[in-house]
Design an enzyme around this catalytic site. Structure first.
Site, short mmCIF file in Angstrom:
data_model
loop_
_atom_site.label_atom_id
_atom_site.label_comp_id
_atom_site.label_asym_id
_atom_site.label_seq_id
_atom_site.Cartn_x
_atom_site.Cartn_y
_atom_site.Cartn_z
N TYR A 133 3.83 4.28 -6.77
CA TYR A 133 2.68 4.82 -6.04
C TYR A 133 2.57 4.20 -4.66
O TYR A 133 2.32 4.89 -3.66
CB TYR A 133 1.40 4.56 -6.84
CG TYR A 133 0.20 5.35 -6.38
CD1 TYR A 133 -0.11 6.58 -6.94
CD2 TYR A 133 -0.65 4.85 -5.38
CE1 TYR A 133 -1.22 7.31 -6.53
CE2 TYR A 133 -1.77 5.56 -4.96
CZ TYR A 133 -2.04 6.79 -5.53
OH TYR A 133 -3.13 7.51 -5.12
N LYS B 87 3.05 11.99 -2.81
CA LYS B 87 4.32 11.53 -2.26
C LYS B 87 4.83 12.37 -1.08
O LYS B 87 5.69 11.92 -0.32
CB LYS B 87 5.41 11.54 -3.36
CG LYS B 87 5.33 10.34 -4.26
CD LYS B 87 5.96 9.12 -3.60
CE LYS B 87 5.51 7.82 -4.23
NZ LYS B 87 4.35 7.19 -3.60
N TYR C 78 -7.75 9.24 -11.20
CA TYR C 78 -6.85 10.26 -11.76
C TYR C 78 -7.24 10.42 -13.22
O TYR C 78 -7.05 9.49 -14.02
CB TYR C 78 -5.39 9.82 -11.66
CG TYR C 78 -4.81 9.83 -10.25
CD1 TYR C 78 -5.01 8.78 -9.38
CD2 TYR C 78 -4.04 10.91 -9.81
CE1 TYR C 78 -4.47 8.79 -8.09
CE2 TYR C 78 -3.49 10.93 -8.53
CZ TYR C 78 -3.71 9.88 -7.68
OH TYR C 78 -3.17 9.89 -6.41
N PRO D 250 1.54 17.63 -5.98
CA PRO D 250 0.72 16.68 -5.21
C PRO D 250 0.33 15.41 -5.95
O PRO D 250 -0.06 14.43 -5.31
CB PRO D 250 -0.52 17.49 -4.85
CG PRO D 250 -0.60 18.56 -5.89
CD PRO D 250 0.80 18.88 -6.28
N HIS E 56 -6.83 0.87 0.07
CA HIS E 56 -7.18 0.87 -1.36
C HIS E 56 -6.27 -0.08 -2.12
O HIS E 56 -5.06 -0.03 -1.99
CB HIS E 56 -7.04 2.28 -1.94
CG HIS E 56 -8.16 3.20 -1.56
ND1 HIS E 56 -8.40 4.40 -2.19
CD2 HIS E 56 -9.12 3.09 -0.62
CE1 HIS E 56 -9.46 4.98 -1.65
NE2 HIS E 56 -9.90 4.21 -0.69
C1 DHB Z 1 -5.16 13.06 -2.33
C2 DHB Z 1 -4.26 13.99 -2.73
C3 DHB Z 1 -3.33 13.67 -3.68
O1 DHB Z 1 -2.41 14.57 -4.07
C4 DHB Z 1 -3.29 12.43 -4.27
O2 DHB Z 1 -2.39 12.15 -5.23
C5 DHB Z 1 -4.19 11.49 -3.84
C6 DHB Z 1 -5.14 11.81 -2.87
C7 DHB Z 1 -6.19 13.40 -1.31
O3 DHB Z 1 -6.16 14.51 -0.79
O4 DHB Z 1 -7.06 12.56 -1.03
#
Ligand code: DHB
Length: 398
Positions: free
Chosen positions: A392, A304, A208, A300, A79
Site C-alpha cells: 500500500y 495504485k 476499507y 481502484p 496518513h
Molecule cells: C481514494 C481512492 C481509492 O481508490 C483508494 O484506494 C483510496 C482513496 C480516494 O479517492 O480518496
C-alpha cells in the site's frame, strides 16, 4: 507528410497531458531534453475530473525532490495507517510501525494542477484541446504525432522518441499492431458508486470495509469535503439515488457493534466508476513507449493507478536520459521489462484487495466466509499486515 501540416521537430513527443505525461515532460526538461506534450482535453476538464487520492511516499518525493513544488507537503494530509473493517469491527494497520512508511492523501487533480503549473512556469510546450491525434512511423527513427490544434491548424511533431501517456482511453496502444501486443485483462462484476459530500470527516484515516452488503471506502478531501465509495452494479444509474438512500447504503456497510456512524452532509457529486484490470505487453513498439494508464489499468482498491504511472515515468525518464547522454539504447530496450515487474506486482495487489473486500452478488456463504477468513489472516498476523502495508505504501522506486 500531410499537405498543409506544419512540422515541429523535437526530441521527445508525448501524447497525453495528465500526470504521467506532464511529469515526464518536467523531468526531461530539467535534463535539457526537448519535448512537446499534446493533450485532447482542456486544462479545466482535467482539473475537475475526480480521481483517486492516495500518494505513496515515492510519489510525494518525486513531486518535491524534482522541484515541481511543495504543495503536497503543505496541502496534503499524511496518513499513518488505514482501517480494515469487517464483521463490523475495525482493525487499524499502523504503517510507520509495520514498514516505516506513510502515505499522503492528495487528490490526483491537485497533482495535475501542480505539474501543469510547473510546466507553464518553466516554459514547457504543452498543447491542450488538440483533436484528431494520430501516431505514425513508430518503428522508424522519426516517429510522428499528427494532430489538429485548438485553432484548427494541422501539425506534425517529428520526434526521436514517442511516449504514449494518453490514459486508458488513449489511442497509442491501439496503434500497436495486434500481432505485436498482448492485451491481458479481466473484468469485475462490480463498480464503485462514488460521492463527494460537504460534511465533516467521519474518520481521520481511510476505512476499507467489507460487509454483507458489499464494499465501502470512507476517504477524505479536506476538513469540510469528504470522498466515499460503495460497491455497486456497473449498470447502476447513479442519478436515480437520493441522498438518504446513498447515506443509508454507506452506513449499512460500516455498521457494527461499536455504533460507528458516518457524518452526513449534502452530496454534490455522485457517479458510477467502472473498472477493470488491464496490461498491454510489451509497453513498447519501436520507438514508442507506453507509460501509466496507456499501458495498464488497475481497479481502484488500494489507489495504485497514479502511483504506478509515476513509477513508470521514473524508469522511462532514466532510460531516455541515458540514451541522450550515452547514445546507448540499453535502458530503453529494458524499459518495458523493468516497468512491467512493478506493474504486475501492483496488478496483483489491486486484484487481491478488490477481491478480498468486495462481495459478488452471486457469492455463496462459503465464498463470503472465506474472504472473511482471509481478512482475519491479514489482521491477526504481523506478516500479513506488513504485506498489505508494504504494498500500500509502495515498493521502493528502482
Ligand atoms: C481514494 C481512492 C481509492 O481508490 C483508494 O484506494 C483510496 C482513496 C480516494 O479517492 O480518496
Amino acid at each position: 507528410m500531410s499537405a498543409n501540416a506544419q512540422i515541429i521537430k523535437t526530441q521527445v513527443g508525448i501524447v497525453g497531458g495528465g500526470p504521467a505525461g506532464l511529469m515526464l515532460s518536467h523531468l526531461l526538461a530539467k535534463s535539457g531534453i526537448e519535448n512537446i506534450v499534446v493533450e485532447k482535453r482542456d486544462h479545466e476538464t482535467i482539473r475537475t475530473t475526480h480521481r483517486a487520492g492516495i500518494l505513496e511516499a515515492g510519489s510525494v518525493k518525486m513531486l518535491t525532490d524534482t522541484g515541481v513544488n511543495g504543495r503536497v507537503l503543505t496541502e496534503g494530509m499524511e496518513h499513518e495507517g488505514i482501517d480494515l473493517r469487517f464483521n463490523g469491527e475495525s482493525h487499524r494497520l499502523n504503517f510507520p510501525d509495520l514498514v516505516g512508511a506513510t502515505v499522503t492523501l492528495y487528490p490526483q487533480n491537485e497533482v495535475f494542477v501542480d505539474l501543469a503549473a510547473a510546466r507553464k512556469r518553466d516554459g514547457g510546450d504543452v498543447r491542450y484541446s488538440v483533436t484528431d491525434t494520430e501516431v505514425l512511423d513508430m518503428t522508424t527513427d522519426t516517429p510522428k504525432i499528427r494532430f489538429t490544434d485548438s485553432e484548427g491548424q494541422l501539425f506534425e511533431i517529428h520526434c526521436e522518441i514517442l511516449v504514449g501517456a494518453d490514459g486508458s482511453q488513449g489511442i497509442c496502444k491501439w496503434a500497436i499492431p495486434q500481432e505485436y501486443r498482448t492485451d491481458n485483462f479481466i473484468e469485475y462484476p462490480f463498480a464503485w458508486f462514488g460521492i463527494l459530500t460537504e460534511a465533516p470527516k467521519s474518520s481521520d484515516e481511510l476505512i476499507y470495509a467489507n460487509s454483507p452488503h458489499g464494499f465501502a471506502l470512507i476517504s477524505q478531501r479536506s476538513e469540510t469535503v469528504q470522498r466515499m465509495y460503495f460497491q455497486a452494479d456497473p449498470n447502476e444509474d447513479a442519478s436515480k439515488w437520493t441522498e438518504d438512500q446513498i447515506w443509508d447504503e454507506l452506513q449499512k456497510r460500516v455498521d457494527g457493534p461499536d455504533g460507528f456512524q458516518l457524518k452526513r452532509g449534502p452530496i454534490f457529486e455522485q457517479m458510477i466508476l467502472k473498472f477493470r484490470s488491464y496490461v498491454c505487453e510489451p509497453m513498447r513498439y519501436g520507438n514508442m513507449f507506453l507509460a501509466g494508464d496507456a499501458g495498464h489499468t488497475v481497479p481502484p482498491t488500494g489507489a495504485k493507478g497514479l502511483n504506478l504511472a509515476l513509477a513508470d515515468v521514473k524508469v522511462l525518464f532514466e532510460a531516455i536520459d541515458s540514451y541522450y547522454s550515452t547514445k546507448s539504447k540499453e535502458l530503453l530496450d529494458g524499459y518495458s521489462d523493468r516497468a512491467l515487474k512493478r506493474v504486475w506486482k501492483a496488478q496483483n495487489f489491486s486484484y487481491w484487495m478488490t477481491n478480498m473486500l468486495h462481495t459478488r452478488k452471486d457469492a455463496n456463504p462459503f465464498e463470503v466466509k472465506r474472504a472473511l477468513g482471509e481478512l482475519q489472516t491479514v489482521v491477526s498476523s504481523r506478516y500479513g499486515q506488513q504485506y498489505l502495508a508494504e504494498s500500500y505504501t509502495g515498493w521502493p522506486h528502482s
